[in-house]
Design a protein around this motif. Structure first.
Motif, mmCIF file in Angstrom:
data_model
loop_
_atom_site.group_PDB
_atom_site.id
_atom_site.type_symbol
_atom_site.label_atom_id
_atom_site.label_comp_id
_atom_site.label_asym_id
_atom_site.label_seq_id
_atom_site.Cartn_x
_atom_site.Cartn_y
_atom_site.Cartn_z
ATOM 1 N N ILE A 51 34.470 -13.157 32.773
ATOM 2 C CA ILE A 51 33.698 -12.448 33.805
ATOM 3 C C ILE A 51 34.400 -11.157 34.266
ATOM 4 N N ILE A 52 35.717 -11.091 34.040
ATOM 5 C CA ILE A 52 36.457 -9.879 34.460
ATOM 6 C C ILE A 52 35.941 -8.670 33.687
ATOM 7 N N ASN A 53 35.876 -8.792 32.357
ATOM 8 C CA ASN A 53 35.388 -7.664 31.546
ATOM 9 C C ASN A 53 33.932 -7.359 31.892
ATOM 10 N N GLU A 54 33.172 -8.427 32.132
ATOM 11 C CA GLU A 54 31.757 -8.265 32.489
ATOM 12 C C GLU A 54 31.630 -7.437 33.772
ATOM 13 N N LEU A 55 32.479 -7.741 34.769
ATOM 14 C CA LEU A 55 32.439 -7.017 36.047
ATOM 15 C C LEU A 55 32.799 -5.543 35.841
ATOM 16 N N PHE A 56 33.917 -5.285 35.157
ATOM 17 C CA PHE A 56 34.345 -3.887 34.991
ATOM 18 C C PHE A 56 33.389 -3.108 34.095
ATOM 19 N N ASN A 57 32.720 -3.800 33.181
ATOM 20 C CA ASN A 57 31.759 -3.109 32.313
ATOM 21 C C ASN A 57 30.483 -2.680 33.040
ATOM 22 N N THR A 58 30.300 -3.162 34.291
ATOM 23 C CA THR A 58 29.159 -2.662 35.081
ATOM 24 C C THR A 58 29.473 -1.277 35.660
ATOM 25 N N GLY A 59 30.738 -0.825 35.517
ATOM 26 C CA GLY A 59 31.145 0.452 36.109
ATOM 27 C C GLY A 59 31.980 0.248 37.351
ATOM 28 N N PHE A 60 32.304 -1.003 37.648
ATOM 29 C CA PHE A 60 33.119 -1.339 38.825
ATOM 30 C C PHE A 60 34.487 -0.649 38.735
ATOM 31 N N LYS A 61 34.896 -0.012 39.879
ATOM 32 C CA LYS A 61 36.171 0.719 39.863
ATOM 33 C C LYS A 61 37.110 0.248 40.969
ATOM 34 N N GLU A 82 40.652 -6.744 29.641
ATOM 35 C CA GLU A 82 40.863 -5.370 29.151
ATOM 36 C C GLU A 82 41.120 -4.390 30.297
ATOM 37 N N PHE A 83 41.230 -4.895 31.541
ATOM 38 C CA PHE A 83 41.326 -3.990 32.693
ATOM 39 C C PHE A 83 42.456 -4.404 33.633
ATOM 40 N N SER A 84 43.579 -4.858 33.085
ATOM 41 C CA SER A 84 44.587 -5.539 33.909
ATOM 42 C C SER A 84 45.234 -4.652 34.989
ATOM 43 N N ASP A 85 45.137 -3.310 34.857
ATOM 44 C CA ASP A 85 45.763 -2.424 35.853
ATOM 45 C C ASP A 85 45.141 -2.581 37.241
ATOM 46 N N SER A 86 43.893 -2.978 37.286
ATOM 47 C CA SER A 86 43.186 -3.050 38.575
ATOM 48 C C SER A 86 43.059 -4.478 39.089
ATOM 49 N N ILE A 87 43.892 -5.374 38.568
ATOM 50 C CA ILE A 87 43.719 -6.789 38.922
ATOM 51 C C ILE A 87 45.010 -7.421 39.433
ATOM 52 N N ASP A 88 44.885 -8.168 40.525
ATOM 53 C CA ASP A 88 46.004 -9.002 40.992
ATOM 54 C C ASP A 88 45.688 -10.428 40.584
ATOM 55 N N PHE A 89 46.422 -10.927 39.606
ATOM 56 C CA PHE A 89 46.233 -12.313 39.170
ATOM 57 C C PHE A 89 47.073 -13.217 40.059
ATOM 58 N N ILE A 90 46.453 -14.273 40.555
ATOM 59 C CA ILE A 90 47.211 -15.261 41.340
ATOM 60 C C ILE A 90 47.026 -16.626 40.686
ATOM 61 N N HIS A 91 48.126 -17.191 40.238
ATOM 62 C CA HIS A 91 48.050 -18.559 39.719
ATOM 63 C C HIS A 91 48.220 -19.480 40.926
#
Ligand SMILES: C[S@@+](CC[C@H](N)C(=O)[O-])C[C@H]1O[C@@H](n2cnc3c(N)ncnc32)[C@H](O)[C@@H]1O
Length: 207
Positions: A51-61, A82-91
């Motif tokens: 869903i991450i790629n799906e979200l950013f592929n809508t043009g989300f910035k 494919e957009f890891s620069d704009s994401i904070d991953f929390i395990h």
């Protein structure tokens, strides 16, 4: 440990596809284009992260916080992303969210259905405090018990499967709409597929 999706993480998306085709992806993607371009978004229990790629592929910035309790699921999410620069991953879980941070949009897709009634109420209250007031959006996609025999059978089969493979906490599908209403949310839009078995709704806390 309850709700441990590590074992089935590598086959999760494949299983979903075999049973539902592309419908569960379709329903989860339905309202993504409505997310404001520069919003702060929180995804809880995102699974393998498609869903991450799906979200950013809508043009989300905007900035995305992505929380997953399963280390296998979060590993796959990072690998597929494919957009890891704009994401904070929390395990981690809802209790591991940054204390001083609020979000414009929260996404809980096929996430609230893993909890028991008591825990579900707690999770909704915790997440509610993380949503910006006066216009925050909460996107929920999930199963719904329509009462139809074929749907009930499928829900029973899935719950039994997940109870064995993940130690699922939930004993039955709970309708979380009344709790969200009690917390002050209004349903803005609702979309359903498979004769009502799956739905996606957008809630808002705008008064
Ligand atoms: C049923 S799966 C749904 C995955 C994804 N949303 C999808 O629809 O493809 C539920 C996910 O929630 C995660 N999860 C369960 N409890 C969690 C919690 N308290 N905090 C964060 N993630 C959790 C699980 O590891 C699993 O990946």
């Amino acid at each position: 440990m309850k709700n441990n999706f590590n074992l089935i993480a590598p086959v999760y998306d494949g299983l979903v596809k075999v049973i539902f085709g592309s419908k569960l992806k379709q329903i989860q993607a339905q309202f993504l284009p409505l997310i404001p371009e520069n919003a702060g978004v929180l995804i809880m229990g995102g699974g393998t992260g498609w869903i991450i790629n799906e979200l950013f592929n809508t043009g989300f910035k905007g900035r995305l916080t992505y929380v997953e309790a399963s280390e296998k699921m979060i590993f796959l999410s990072k690998r597929n992303c494919e957009f890891s620069d704009s994401i904070d991953f929390i395990h981690g879980e809802e209790s591991d969210l940054p204390v001083d941070r609020k979000y414009d949009v929260i996404i809980t897709n096929f996430f609230l259905d893993v909890f028991s009634k008591t825990r579900l109420d707690q999770v909704i209250t915790i997440l509610s405090e993380k949503l910006n007031e006066g216009g925050g959006l909460w996107i929920c996609s999930d199963f719904y018990d329509t009462g139809k025999t074929s749907h009930r059978f499928l829900l029973w089969l899935m719950l039994s499967f997940f109870r064995i493979t993940t130690q699922l906490e939930s004993k039955q599908l709970i309708d979380f709409h009344p709790k969200l209403e009690k917390e002050g949310y209004l349903r803005k839009q609702h979309f359903q597929m498979m004769n009502g078995l799956v739905f996606s709704s957008i809630y808002t806390n705008a008064r």
